[in-house]
Design an enzyme around this catalytic site. Structure first.
Site, PDB file in Angstrom:
ATOM      1  CG  ASP A 138       0.386  -4.056   2.823  1.00 48.55           C
ATOM      2  OD1 ASP A 138       0.905  -3.600   1.791  1.00 48.55           O
ATOM      3  OD2 ASP A 138      -0.379  -3.398   3.553  1.00 48.55           O
ATOM      4  CG  HIS A 167      -0.577   0.285   2.497  1.00 56.38           C
ATOM      5  ND1 HIS A 167      -0.251  -0.687   3.421  1.00 56.38           N
ATOM      6  CD2 HIS A 167      -0.378   1.457   3.126  1.00 56.38           C
ATOM      7  CE1 HIS A 167       0.118  -0.114   4.548  1.00 56.38           C
ATOM      8  NE2 HIS A 167       0.048   1.186   4.404  1.00 56.38           N
ATOM      9  CB  SER A 196       2.829   1.760   6.345  1.00 54.84           C
ATOM     10  OG  SER A 196       1.575   1.455   6.850  1.00 54.84           O
TER      11      SER A 196
END
Ligand code: ARG
Ligand code: GLU
Length: 742
Positions: A222, A86, A655
């Protein structure tokens, strides 16, 4: 788990809320002073100097701020960077087309020449951090106004930067910590040639999408891979074909060892923003007003989108990314409210404030100003909240949810320019760039959806915000839904913005005609009325209060640090490099439920729903599962591990951060937090707060076995601690299955 203490009992036992060992986002250059012994007591085998050093290579030399919004880490001697899917999404999307749909099918550069440049992407290394508080606060005196203080600090910082830049080969920036009480200087190095190397299909990289977002148990792979390129001297350079892979001072070795409960973990990255030191009244405001307002806007708008997305595949594709963006915060806000309530954050803060007042009023060492801080907050907070909420509502209605209102603002800027400038060339070029962007905007736009979003959101906006804080004539009627719809239909029927065709036929007549017509367009008029009332009625008051609150925040922070001087404080996140540490552990989210600390490929398959947009899977993965062909990436029990959780204090911006084991090896890739623990931005509770990581072995399995890109794994340094139970055992290097590619 022990039952949560009831507040009455807690009050008796109360000692101020000292941070638990696992709470905190610490400053890398202060680890030796503040954290090293605790980290070692928790199992870490390294020294603070191994993590951050300016004299020798250290872990920090492998960490990058990725694009300014995520974190990444270097995992090979040839500049290979790992981050989340992402985080790489924009880059992956930009190289995708209908023929080469890398979002859907994944992308793997089988040779260096296939790696894809990304003009807007950059990564930044932190070379050194210094405390410059004394220099930044030079000349600051008691009794200065906020404006005088700010001006003087800005000048000081400018001077510091100029002086340091003169002496250094690196870029220089100064950031404030502890709400304006401390200032640190950062020497940084930014690389602008960053190329896409690999990404799994979204059915792996975004598996579970919005349904699973912010949730445990999780089964998302991810991750994506990039490579930093440098000039022949290993220095940053603009993109050039002649650039070569960057050779880092350090790259993270990767452990194939098992991940067990109790194992030490640390997260090294760039958390964006937290607010851990605000008074209870602020937390109450978040629970009762701020989050509910945002949630109400978004649940309306998401429901309107969802109706069409379910019915029509084309709409589903067009709106997938918008829906994901809007629902990401929406879902986090809900979890945060639940978590703040469940962890009794307000009551805890109140007890903390009592303890604060107790010390302040009994100890004459503390300045008198400390005694009135909490009352001062109380005196202005309610009024401040009115403007904060009005501002938030304006943003939700006019910018985030109703797309044509947001788009109208862009055209309004052009109209305003046409009114105020004689410079035709400038106008022409502004016009052309808007025209050039039209197809891109309408590609993912459906006027029926936007009209329904408007109908869901705007009457609500009208009913929630006092008349004097919003535009007067908003089409749509909160009291009468039938009349409302016909007004809204009229608005959407009349505006030129309703479709690409109508905009194309208008703009084909040139900038002047376009300007004259758009000047009378009802959507632009509404957007401009909304903007005017925001600028005139909300913003000035919001700013005035904000300045007061900022100065209270600064004083309260300083007071907390003085009053509870036995406690070690960490500064709120501010997008600078931080270290969090904790351990691998599951948790009890609610009565009778226990969450395990890891998930496996079995769980991926359990969630599989052929054809579904969130839970479909690629054939190849199903085949690998059927064959149980996990190679050296299986865990000790023969399973394919997928994700795991630990008690590290993280936030948005973390992230892509590496999860690092006791010996400095990469074991996972951070990408989310559990829903029950998203309140950690305000109140970290080690019983509930867990960060979610992809197990590095799943990443390697996908790269190697799924994608057949084993040459990338061969670049990496793999280590296998052996046996896994004895953590003191020396590490043994695992030889790549084939020799390195170059
Ligand atoms: N919740 C994670 C974060 O805040 C992942 C977001 C990815 N987006 C999504 N809608 N699944 O960034
Ligand atoms: N997904 C978040 C990000 O993009 C990290 C999750 C969190 O907020 O902890 O940074």
């Amino acid at each position: 788990m022990k039952k949560f203490l009831t507040i009455a009992v807690a009050a008796l036992l109360f000692v101020p809320n000292y941070s638990s060992a696992k709470e905190g986002m610490w400053i890398p250059f202060l680890l030796g002073q503040l954290n090293e012994s605790e980290m070692q007591a928790m199992g870490m085998q390294m020294t603070a100097e191994d993590i951050y050093s300016v004299n020798q290579s250290s872990l920090k030399d492998a960490i990058v701020h990725f694009g300014g919004f995520c974190t990444g880490e270097v995992i090979s001697s040839q500049g290979l960077v790992l981050t989340n899917h992402h985080c790489g999404y924009g880059a992956i999307q930009s190289h995708s087309s209908v023929e080469n749909n890398y979002l859907e099918d994944g992308f793997w550069a089988m040779e260096r020449s296939d790696e894809k440049p990304n003009p807007d992407l950059f990564v930044t290394f932190i070379k050194e951090i210094q405390d410059v508080t004394v220099r930044a606060l030079y000349g600051i005196e008691e009794g200065m106004t906020e404006a005088e203080r700010t001006k003087m600090i800005d000048e000081n910082i400018e001077k510091i930067i100029a002086e340091e830049e003169e002496k250094s080969e690196y870029d220089v920036m100064v950031r404030t910590f502890f709400k304006g009480n401390q200032f640190f200087l950062f020497f940084t190095e930014t690389f602008k040639d960053v190329r896409l190397v690999g990404a799994p299909p979204s059915s792996i990289g975004k598996y579970g999408a919005d349904t699973d977002n912010w949730m445990w148990p999780r089964h998302t792979g991810d991750f994506s891979l990039f490579r930093i390129y440098a000039d022949e001297n290993n220095q940053p350079a603009e993109y050039s074909e002649t650039n070569v892979p960057f050779r880092p001072n350090h790259h993270l070795p990767i452990s194939l060892g098992d991940v067990n409960p109790g194992d030490f973990t640390m997260i090294f990255g760039f958390p964006g923003s937290t607010d851990e030191y605000v008074p209870s009244r602020v937390i109450e405001g978040i629970i009762e007003e701020v989050n509910p307002l945002g949630i109400s806007f978004r649940e309306r708008s998401l429901a309107a989108m969802d109706k069409y997305m379910r019915a029509e595949k084309a709409v589903k594709i067009k709106y997938a990314s918008k829906y994901a963006r809007i629902s990401n915060s929406y879902k986090k806000w809900i979890g945060m409210v639940k978590g703040l309530k469940f962890s009794q954050a307000v009551a805890e803060k109140e007890l903390y404030e009592e303890a604060f007042m107790q010390r302040v009023s009994t100890n004459r060492r503390f300045p008198a100003s400390y005694k009135t801080i909490l009352d001062s907050y109380k005196a202005i907070y309610d009024e401040y909240l009115v403007y904060q909420l009005a501002r938030q509502a304006f943003i939700e209605a006019g910018i985030v949810n109703v797309e044509l209102l947001d788009y109208a603002r862009a055209w309004n800027r052009f109209v305003a320019m046409a009114e105020s400038t004689e410079d035709e060339a400038k106008l022409q070029s502004a016009f052309e760039s808007l025209v050039a962007g039209m197809e891109g905007f309408y590609k993912d736009f459906d006027v029926r959806v936007d009209r329904d979003v408007y109908a869901a959101v705007m009457p609500y906006y009208e009913s929630r915000i006092e008349m004097n804080l919003r535009a007067d004539n908003i089409p749509g009627d909160p009291m009468d839904s039938e009349a409302s719809m016909s007004e809204i239909d009229k608005l959407y029927g009349k505006t030129y913005l309703r479709s690409l065709e109508s905009m194309q036929s208008l703009t084909s007549k040139g900038w002047e005609k376009t300007y004259k017509k758009l000047k009378k367009d009802p959507m632009l008029a509404l957007a401009s009325d909304m903007m005017d009332s925001y600028r005139e009625e909300i913003l000035p008051m919001y700013r005035t209060f904000n300045t007061k609150i900022d100065s209270l925040d600064r004083l309260y922070m300083q007071a907390q640090m003085n009053v509870f001087s036995e406690r070690t404080f960490y500064p709120d996140a501010n997008s600078t490099l931080r270290v969090s540490y904790g351990q691998v552990e599951g948790f009890y989210p609610r009565d009778g439920v226990m969450y395990n600390h890891y998930t496996t490929l079995d769980g991926v398959i359990e969630k599989y729903e052929p054809g579904d947009y969130e839970f479909d899977l690629p054939e190849r993965l199903l085949d690998l599962y059927a064959e149980q062909d996990y190679g050296r990436y299986a865990n000790g029990a023969g399973e394919m591990p997928v994700c795991f959780i630990a008690s590290n204090h993280t936030s948005g911006g973390n992230s892509g951060s590496p999860a690092i084991d006791a010996n400095g090896n990469l074991i996972g890739l951070n990408f989310d937090r559990v829903w029950e623990g998203t309140m950690s931005d305000y109140n970290f509770d080690e019983r509930l707060c867990r960060n979610i990581m992809v197990d590095i072995r799943y990443v390697l399995f996908i790269v190697d076995k799924f994608a057949g890109a084993g040459h990338l794994v061969n670049e990496m340094t793999l280590v296998l601690p052996e046996p896994t139970i004895d953590r003191d055992a020396p590490q043994q290097e695992v030889m790549p299955e084939e020799g390195p590619v170059d």
